[in-house]
Design an enzyme around this catalytic site. Structure first.
Site, PDB file in Angstrom:
ATOM      1  N   SER A 148     -12.225  34.714  47.500  1.00 49.59           N
ATOM      2  CA  SER A 148     -11.591  35.507  46.435  1.00 49.59           C
ATOM      3  C   SER A 148     -12.291  36.848  46.278  1.00 49.59           C
ATOM      4  O   SER A 148     -11.649  37.866  46.033  1.00 49.59           O
ATOM      5  CB  SER A 148     -11.627  34.743  45.115  1.00 49.59           C
ATOM      6  OG  SER A 148     -10.837  33.595  45.185  1.00 49.59           O
TER       7      SER A 148
ATOM      8  N   HIS B   7      -7.892  28.232  49.595  1.00 52.66           N
ATOM      9  CA  HIS B   7      -7.656  27.256  48.517  1.00 52.66           C
ATOM     10  C   HIS B   7      -6.407  26.428  48.818  1.00 52.66           C
ATOM     11  O   HIS B   7      -6.391  25.207  48.628  1.00 52.66           O
ATOM     12  CB  HIS B   7      -7.427  27.966  47.172  1.00 52.66           C
ATOM     13  CG  HIS B   7      -8.586  28.733  46.656  1.00 52.66           C
ATOM     14  ND1 HIS B   7      -8.495  30.066  46.318  1.00 52.66           N
ATOM     15  CD2 HIS B   7      -9.862  28.367  46.394  1.00 52.66           C
ATOM     16  CE1 HIS B   7      -9.660  30.482  45.869  1.00 52.66           C
ATOM     17  NE2 HIS B   7     -10.512  29.474  45.906  1.00 52.66           N
TER      18      HIS B   7
ATOM     19  N   LYS C 169     -19.062  34.054  34.937  1.00 49.02           N
ATOM     20  CA  LYS C 169     -18.517  35.077  35.830  1.00 49.02           C
ATOM     21  C   LYS C 169     -17.746  36.133  35.043  1.00 49.02           C
ATOM     22  O   LYS C 169     -17.234  35.870  33.969  1.00 49.02           O
ATOM     23  CB  LYS C 169     -17.551  34.448  36.839  1.00 49.02           C
ATOM     24  CG  LYS C 169     -18.210  33.660  37.927  1.00 49.02           C
ATOM     25  CD  LYS C 169     -17.186  33.313  38.979  1.00 49.02           C
ATOM     26  CE  LYS C 169     -17.846  32.727  40.201  1.00 49.02           C
ATOM     27  NZ  LYS C 169     -16.905  32.526  41.282  1.00 49.02           N
TER      28      LYS C 169
ATOM     29  N   ARG D   8     -16.388  26.641  53.425  1.00 54.51           N
ATOM     30  CA  ARG D   8     -16.043  27.704  54.367  1.00 54.51           C
ATOM     31  C   ARG D   8     -17.071  27.793  55.486  1.00 54.51           C
ATOM     32  O   ARG D   8     -16.738  27.919  56.638  1.00 54.51           O
ATOM     33  CB  ARG D   8     -15.971  29.047  53.645  1.00 54.51           C
ATOM     34  CG  ARG D   8     -14.791  29.210  52.743  1.00 54.51           C
ATOM     35  CD  ARG D   8     -14.764  30.613  52.183  1.00 54.51           C
ATOM     36  NE  ARG D   8     -15.987  30.905  51.464  1.00 54.51           N
ATOM     37  CZ  ARG D   8     -16.060  31.052  50.144  1.00 54.51           C
ATOM     38  NH1 ARG D   8     -14.996  30.947  49.410  1.00 54.51           N
ATOM     39  NH2 ARG D   8     -17.209  31.306  49.563  1.00 54.51           N
TER      40      ARG D   8
END
Length: 164
Positions: A134, A18, A42, A96
């Site tokens: 994460s 990030h 979430k 990513r």
């Protein structure tokens, strides 16, 4: 007129991936608004107020970023509504791997349909940080692994306190 970019995410917790996106964006925008989502899709490890605190400590205390170029806020609206509020036409998204691309491509298209002034800019973190997520950081923390290569000192402290 300032060039403002919105960087939405859950940041649960913030990682060096990030942070790479923020650093790169600051090379071509005047301000990055790190917009921490409190969406209900979430199960978060950290509640929204703690995520804000963790992000601020990581950016401003650990890494000494200047507050004049970065705002850290919360939101629970459409990202496009946030862009209108901040008079921004840029959404930042980190990539990513190829597996991220299909979802991000669809999301960028939907955002553009919702607000046609929006441009989504995809940035990749540095090679050594492209594998970081994460989710993996939380798993490593849960098993008391070494997190120094994945996130900042204050974030590691918060993770260790959570899993103690």
């Amino acid at each position: 007129m300032k060039n403002i970019a919105i960087y939405p995410g859950t940041f649960d917790p913030i990682t060096f991936g990030h942070i790479d996106v923020i650093k790169k964006a600051l090379k071509f925008v005047d301000k990055v608004v790190v917009a921490i989502s409190d969406g209900n899709q979430k199960n978060f490890l950290f509640p929204i107020d703690e995520r804000v605190d963790i992000v601020k400590k990581a950016l401003f205390s650990d890494l000494k970023f200047t507050k004049k170029n970065i705002d850290v806020i919360t939101f629970n609206s459409l990202t496009t509504d946030l862009c209108k509020k901040y008079k921004s036409n840029i959404i930042l998204r980190g990539l990513r791997a190829v597996s991220d691309f299909e979802y991000e491509f669809q999301l960028a298209g939907m955002n553009r349909k919702l607000y046609n002034k929006i441009e989504t800019i995809f940035l990749m973190s540095d090679v050594e940080n492209q594998i970081i997520s994460s989710r993996f950081v939380k798993e490593i923390a849960q098993h008391n692994g070494d997190l120094k290569k994945f996130t900042t000192k204050s974030t590691i402290k918060s993770l260790k306190e959570r899993y103690a």
